[in-house]
Design a protein around this motif. Sequence first.
Motif, mmCIF file in Angstrom:
data_model
loop_
_atom_site.group_PDB
_atom_site.id
_atom_site.type_symbol
_atom_site.label_atom_id
_atom_site.label_comp_id
_atom_site.label_asym_id
_atom_site.label_seq_id
_atom_site.Cartn_x
_atom_site.Cartn_y
_atom_site.Cartn_z
ATOM 1 N N ASP A 59 28.516 56.449 -30.914
ATOM 2 C CA ASP A 59 27.364 56.353 -29.858
ATOM 3 C C ASP A 59 26.701 55.061 -29.824
ATOM 4 O O ASP A 59 26.363 54.510 -30.809
ATOM 5 C CB ASP A 59 26.300 57.363 -30.067
ATOM 6 C CG ASP A 59 27.059 58.863 -30.070
ATOM 7 O OD1 ASP A 59 27.737 59.162 -29.376
ATOM 8 O OD2 ASP A 59 26.762 59.546 -31.270
ATOM 9 N N VAL A 60 26.421 54.503 -28.574
ATOM 10 C CA VAL A 60 25.844 53.397 -28.084
ATOM 11 C C VAL A 60 24.196 53.747 -28.553
ATOM 12 O O VAL A 60 23.622 54.435 -27.634
ATOM 13 C CB VAL A 60 26.174 52.695 -26.874
ATOM 14 C CG1 VAL A 60 25.006 51.412 -26.673
ATOM 15 C CG2 VAL A 60 27.443 52.387 -26.886
ATOM 16 N N LEU A 61 23.507 53.279 -29.339
ATOM 17 C CA LEU A 61 21.921 53.400 -29.577
ATOM 18 C C LEU A 61 21.105 52.467 -28.651
ATOM 19 O O LEU A 61 20.144 52.711 -28.257
ATOM 20 C CB LEU A 61 21.720 53.299 -30.966
ATOM 21 C CG LEU A 61 22.368 54.344 -32.216
ATOM 22 C CD1 LEU A 61 22.145 54.049 -33.322
ATOM 23 C CD2 LEU A 61 22.353 55.575 -31.638
ATOM 24 N N GLY A 62 21.804 51.351 -28.601
ATOM 25 C CA GLY A 62 21.142 50.123 -27.423
ATOM 26 C C GLY A 62 21.713 48.986 -27.612
ATOM 27 O O GLY A 62 22.483 48.528 -28.563
ATOM 28 N N ILE A 63 21.515 48.162 -26.661
ATOM 29 C CA ILE A 63 21.675 46.895 -26.537
ATOM 30 C C ILE A 63 20.545 45.967 -26.234
ATOM 31 O O ILE A 63 19.664 46.391 -25.720
ATOM 32 C CB ILE A 63 22.668 46.499 -25.343
ATOM 33 C CG1 ILE A 63 23.845 47.322 -25.240
ATOM 34 C CG2 ILE A 63 22.879 44.947 -25.117
ATOM 35 C CD1 ILE A 63 24.753 47.341 -24.048
ATOM 36 N N PHE A 64 20.220 44.879 -27.175
ATOM 37 C CA PHE A 64 19.105 44.181 -27.309
ATOM 38 C C PHE A 64 19.148 42.801 -27.646
ATOM 39 O O PHE A 64 20.088 42.206 -28.315
ATOM 40 C CB PHE A 64 18.009 44.896 -28.656
ATOM 41 C CG PHE A 64 18.568 44.825 -29.960
ATOM 42 C CD1 PHE A 64 18.346 43.702 -30.493
ATOM 43 C CD2 PHE A 64 19.591 45.788 -30.196
ATOM 44 C CE1 PHE A 64 18.734 43.847 -31.990
ATOM 45 C CE2 PHE A 64 20.071 45.634 -31.513
ATOM 46 C CZ PHE A 64 19.680 44.656 -32.403
ATOM 47 N N PRO A 65 18.179 42.069 -27.013
ATOM 48 C CA PRO A 65 18.310 40.663 -27.193
ATOM 49 C C PRO A 65 17.609 40.172 -28.456
ATOM 50 O O PRO A 65 16.526 40.800 -29.104
ATOM 51 C CB PRO A 65 17.503 40.057 -25.985
ATOM 52 C CG PRO A 65 16.662 40.888 -25.634
ATOM 53 C CD PRO A 65 17.247 42.448 -25.894
ATOM 54 N N TYR A 66 18.222 39.185 -28.940
ATOM 55 C CA TYR A 66 17.511 38.511 -30.130
ATOM 56 C C TYR A 66 17.826 37.187 -30.378
ATOM 57 O O TYR A 66 19.123 36.701 -30.298
ATOM 58 C CB TYR A 66 17.795 39.275 -31.469
ATOM 59 C CG TYR A 66 17.132 38.657 -32.492
ATOM 60 C CD1 TYR A 66 15.759 38.632 -32.831
ATOM 61 C CD2 TYR A 66 17.934 37.749 -33.509
ATOM 62 C CE1 TYR A 66 14.967 37.997 -33.983
ATOM 63 C CE2 TYR A 66 17.157 36.903 -34.858
ATOM 64 C CZ TYR A 66 16.131 37.234 -35.014
ATOM 65 O OH TYR A 66 15.304 36.438 -35.857
ATOM 66 N N ASP A 67 16.941 36.288 -30.380
ATOM 67 C CA ASP A 67 17.136 34.781 -30.528
ATOM 68 C C ASP A 67 18.265 34.249 -29.620
ATOM 69 O O ASP A 67 19.194 33.282 -29.934
ATOM 70 C CB ASP A 67 17.546 34.388 -32.003
ATOM 71 C CG ASP A 67 17.461 33.093 -32.414
ATOM 72 O OD1 ASP A 67 16.479 32.447 -31.871
ATOM 73 O OD2 ASP A 67 18.138 32.512 -33.223
ATOM 74 N N GLY A 68 18.003 34.395 -28.152
ATOM 75 C CA GLY A 68 18.839 34.084 -27.251
ATOM 76 C C GLY A 68 20.347 34.767 -27.099
ATOM 77 O O GLY A 68 21.229 34.085 -26.279
ATOM 78 N N ARG A 69 20.648 35.652 -27.843
ATOM 79 C CA ARG A 69 21.848 36.257 -27.905
ATOM 80 C C ARG A 69 21.508 37.790 -27.745
ATOM 81 O O ARG A 69 20.413 38.506 -27.809
ATOM 82 C CB ARG A 69 22.540 36.326 -29.281
ATOM 83 C CG ARG A 69 22.943 34.637 -29.567
ATOM 84 C CD ARG A 69 23.532 34.328 -30.536
ATOM 85 N NE ARG A 69 24.895 34.777 -30.665
ATOM 86 C CZ ARG A 69 25.606 34.643 -31.840
ATOM 87 N NH1 ARG A 69 24.975 34.569 -32.932
ATOM 88 N NH2 ARG A 69 26.732 35.307 -31.767
ATOM 89 N N GLU A 70 22.809 38.504 -27.376
ATOM 90 C CA GLU A 70 22.619 39.880 -27.303
ATOM 91 C C GLU A 70 23.255 40.672 -28.361
ATOM 92 O O GLU A 70 24.341 40.306 -29.039
ATOM 93 C CB GLU A 70 23.194 40.437 -25.979
ATOM 94 C CG GLU A 70 22.824 39.855 -24.568
ATOM 95 C CD GLU A 70 21.459 40.465 -24.425
ATOM 96 O OE1 GLU A 70 21.690 42.013 -24.346
ATOM 97 O OE2 GLU A 70 20.392 40.120 -23.754
ATOM 98 N N TYR A 71 22.762 41.819 -28.746
ATOM 99 C CA TYR A 71 23.391 42.789 -29.832
ATOM 100 C C TYR A 71 23.371 44.236 -29.578
ATOM 101 O O TYR A 71 22.852 44.334 -28.569
ATOM 102 C CB TYR A 71 22.501 42.412 -31.230
ATOM 103 C CG TYR A 71 22.467 40.887 -31.684
ATOM 104 C CD1 TYR A 71 23.326 40.833 -32.538
ATOM 105 C CD2 TYR A 71 21.459 40.268 -31.297
ATOM 106 C CE1 TYR A 71 23.498 39.380 -33.117
ATOM 107 C CE2 TYR A 71 21.709 38.883 -31.528
ATOM 108 C CZ TYR A 71 22.516 38.323 -32.568
ATOM 109 O OH TYR A 71 22.756 37.171 -33.123
ATOM 110 N N ILE A 72 24.295 44.701 -30.270
ATOM 111 C CA ILE A 72 24.444 46.152 -29.797
ATOM 112 C C ILE A 72 24.201 46.952 -31.183
ATOM 113 O O ILE A 72 25.015 46.441 -32.108
ATOM 114 C CB ILE A 72 25.710 46.496 -29.057
ATOM 115 C CG1 ILE A 72 25.971 47.746 -28.779
ATOM 116 C CG2 ILE A 72 27.005 46.125 -29.973
ATOM 117 C CD1 ILE A 72 27.165 48.288 -27.873
ATOM 118 N N ALA A 73 23.475 48.318 -31.040
ATOM 119 C CA ALA A 73 23.539 49.007 -32.252
ATOM 120 C C ALA A 73 24.402 50.207 -31.964
ATOM 121 O O ALA A 73 24.292 50.890 -31.049
ATOM 122 C CB ALA A 73 22.147 49.383 -32.313
#
Length: 74
Positions: free
Chosen positions: A14-28
């Motif tokens: 399941d995709v919990l979220g996509i979020f930015p950090y330090d100029g990049r995107e991450y997915i949980a």
Amino acid sequence: MTLEYDDGTSEKCDVLGIFPYDGREYIALAPEGDQKSLYLYGYVEHDDGTNDIVPIEDDTEFDAVAAEYQSLME
């Protein structure tokens, strides 16, 4: 989303979220039916609508991304 592993196995998540950090995107991600486990990956969305997830290989980066995700969930 289905993760495909090098050994030929796969795991639905399941995709919990996509979020930015330090100029990049991450997915949980969390394995389907297992909300206690958490997978974090780099996330790249391409202009054609496709996307890639990229393992976070650096421990320092992973720890920082995990802390950011935790702060977003509070």
